[in-house]
Structures are given as C-alpha cells and as structure tokens.
Write an enzyme that holds these catalytic residues in place. Structure first.
Site: not given
Ligand SMILES: Cc1ncc(COP(=O)(O)O)c(C=O)c1O
Length: 395
Positions: A138, A223, A252
C-alpha cells in the site's frame, strides 16, 4: 439527550462527508494518551492510534505546547523562504537515517511517495521510468501511488492509471530479479506491509534487494510511512535488516496527528532534482514542522524504539495466549493477530462495543498499533477486552 446534542452538535445520520468511508458509528471529541472519549462520554482504549499516527498518544503536552507556541510566532511563509523548524527536523531525520541525505517535506504519506516516484523518474531519465513494487503493498491513493499499490482490485475503477508500474510477489527475490529490465528506475517496498495484512519482509529479501539494486543501478526506495519513527522497534523498519536504502519516505507518526510527510534521499540521488522540478505550498511549513520537531525530541528522550520493542513483546505474548488466535506477527508495535476460525471484522466490532479500538486488515487478521508510550496496564486491559470479544464471537 446528551449535552452535545442539546448544544446542537450534528447528528451522525446526516453525514456531510463524501461516502469514501462507511458512515461513522462514533464521533470522538477528546483524547489523552492511549484513551479516547466519544461525545456521550464513553471511554475507549485506542490500540490503532489513528492508523499508526499518534505514536506519542493523544494530546501529548510537548506537541500541544509546540503547536501553540508556533501558532503565536509564525504560521506560514511558503517554501520560497527558509524557516527554522523545517531545517531542524530535516537534520534530525537525516541523522536518524544514518546521514548523508536531504529531505523534501510533504503533507501526507502519498505525497511523500509522489516525491519518491518523481525522483525515480528524474534519476532514471527518459525510457527508464518504471517502478517495481510488491503485490499486497500500500503506497497511497493519488493516481500514481494507487498504481504503485500492489492491490489490483483497488485499481479497476480508476483506469487508466499513470503508466510505469509493475508488481511482483512479496518476499520473492527471484520474481523481483526477473522484473528488473532496462526500463526500471526503482524498486519501492515497505519493510512490513501494514495495510496489506502486517506482512514483514525477511532479512534475506531486503538484503537481496539491496544487492540486486546495486548490481542493476536501480534505486532502492523504502516506504516507511507506517513503519517509520520507532513503531517497529527501530527508528526505521529497514534498520532491522542492516541495509541502507537510497530513498526513504515517511509521514504518519512524524506530526503525531499534524499532517506532515517527508521524502529523504541520499544526497547524490536528491541532487538529480533541480529548482522547479517538485514543489508544495504547505510541505514542511512552520506549524507542521514545529509539531515534528517536538515529536522527534520526545521520541529521542523516551527512546521510543526500545519502548516499542518491550511493549510489543508483552502485547504479542498476550495475544498468543488468547484462544482462537493462531499466530501473531510483526515487529515492535505493528502487530497482526491471525485468527483460526473467527471473522476479524466481527471480533473488532465486539471489541469496540467493549471499549477497545483495533481494526481488521483482512477477514482473518486484526491489526494492533497502540501508541509507543503505552503502559503495561493498558496492554493487559486491551488483551482482556480482546479475549472477551473472541469468546463472545466464537464461530
Ligand atoms: C505504507 C504506506 N504508504 C503510504 C500510505 C499513504 O499515506 P497517506 O494516507 O498519508 O497518504 C500509507 C497509509 O496508510 C501507508 O501505510
């Protein structure tokens, strides 16, 4: 009638928000540490932390003071000028990542990843723009990060998505090797797939990916939006594997609830950007950066990676002892509890009725991600609620 209703608080049955989420069942009005209160005054133990965001708990006084102080001092000037909080946060992040890099600030995880994706294209040049990511991953909901997200069902309604993304099996080095052809600029992976079900990478996989990327001249981008900043028991999840990525994204926990994201890259990679290549009005602005500065100071003072390791061990051990839990996975305080026969969303609903917030990331997997300063007593209370919920919803 509650006090809030009497005062004209909106009714939940007339939702003013777009239906991208199910209608909310609860409206929260206050938080403190690991606890939340709804507008009826009911107290909940928060073991989800706003989806792994409030790493220091709700309403942390140091973050609240920093925000109030910054709001009275300087709120915004744009990135045409420098401001002190952003520079300090960038320096701290670079130190926690081992040094030698530069930071671009964004406002969310998806935006931090957008920066990484553009960096990969700028690095690769024309004809070498493909980013390989994993099935089950994700990476966000913008069109590009949605395509990087290895969950094809989420793509369908939004085709055509931006070109240049390829997905491979998770934790499978041979599959990745076969996918890297001369069109590939970067590999993008999470150290633990959070939304995908709490699936940790193996050390062999991450070390193999590093080797492969070096051999092929491809960027290794990690990520850490969910795993970053202490949650897994290290400052960053990839540090469990003793590898140094070329690019790291995070968001986050950085603002403890104030929106801020960051994309860090080794200086030689970051240096492919030129002024005008990428920009944001709000990214790294003083209010968000002041929150991040306070968050990082508390995190270092409290040694949150060590706290997450100890608390995670207690929580995992307790979960393993609950009848119906078949296995527990995930480092530190990013934990997935796998259920033998129970339906995870049903267990989650029963736990919520009993005052515990967790969520189901799969039909048989419950995710737990409490704040990193969670106490032993709170962990034991959460375990007792979950055990009751499991018993009450046994199939
Ligand atoms: C690993 C990862 N990358 C990117 C995102 C996207 O982040 P945002 O919701 O702040 O755009 C998330 C959100 O859960 C995530 O868990």
């Amino acid at each position: 009638m509650t006090h809030d209703q009497a005062m004209g608080a909106p009714a939940l049955d007339r939702c003013p928000l777009m239906p991208t989420y199910p209608p909310p069942q609860i409206m929260f009005v206050r938080g403190e540490g690991t606890w939340l209160w709804d507008r009826e005054g009911t107290r909940y133990l928060d073991f989800l932390s706003g989806l792994a965001v409030t790493g220091l708990g709700h309403a942390h006084p140091a973050v609240a003071d920093a925000l109030a102080e910054q709001a009275r001092t300087l709120l915004h000037v744009s990135n045409l000028y420098g401001t002190e909080p952003g520079w300090e946060v960038a320096r701290t992040l670079d130190r926690l990542l081992g040094g030698g890099g530069q930071v671009f600030f964004a406002n969310s995880g998806a935006e931090a990843n957008e920066c990484a994706l553009k960096l990969a294209r700028r690095f690769g040049g024309r004809g070498r723009h493909v980013v390989v990511s994993a099935f089950g991953s994700f990476h966000g909901r913008t069109l590009a990060t949605l395509h990087a997200t290895g969950q094809p069902a989420k793509h369908e309604a939004f085709q055509p998505l931006p070109e240049g993304f390829r997905h491979v099996a998770w934790n499978d080095l041979a599959a990745l090797e076969a996918a890297i052809d001369p069109s590939v600029a970067a590999v993008l992976l999470e150290p633990v797939q959070g939304e995908g079900g709490v699936n940790p990478a193996t050390t062999e996989y991450f070390q193999g990916v590093r080797r492969l990327c070096d051999e092929r001249g491809v960027l290794f981008m990690v990520d850490e939006v969910q795993t970053g900043l202490g949650r897994t028991g290290r400052w960053f999840g990839h540090q469990h594997f003793d590898v140094v990525p070329d690019v790291v994204t995070m968001a986050k926990a950085l603002g403890n609830g104030v929106p801020i994201g960051a994309c860090w890259a080794k200086a030689e990679v970051a240096g492919v950007f030129e002024p005008g290549d990428h920009a944001t009005t709000f990214g790294g602005q003083p209010l968000a950066a002041a929150a991040a500065r306070a968050v990082l100071a508390v995190m270092e003072a409290e040694d949150v990676p060590a706290r997450a390791t100890a608390a995670g061990a207690r929580l995992s051990e307790g979960l393993r002892a609950i009848p119906g839990v078949s296995s527990v996975r995930g480092p530190g305080l990013l934990i997935g509890a796998e259920l033998h026969h129970h339906h995870a969303p049903t267990v989650v609903a029963a736990a919520l009725d009993d005052g515990l917030i967790v969520n189901a990331v799969r039909p048989t997997t419950i995710r737990l991600a409490p704040q990193l300063l969670v106490s032993d007593e709170e962990i034991d209370e959460a375990l007792a609620i979950l055990a009751r919920a499991m018993k009450a919803t046994a199939p």
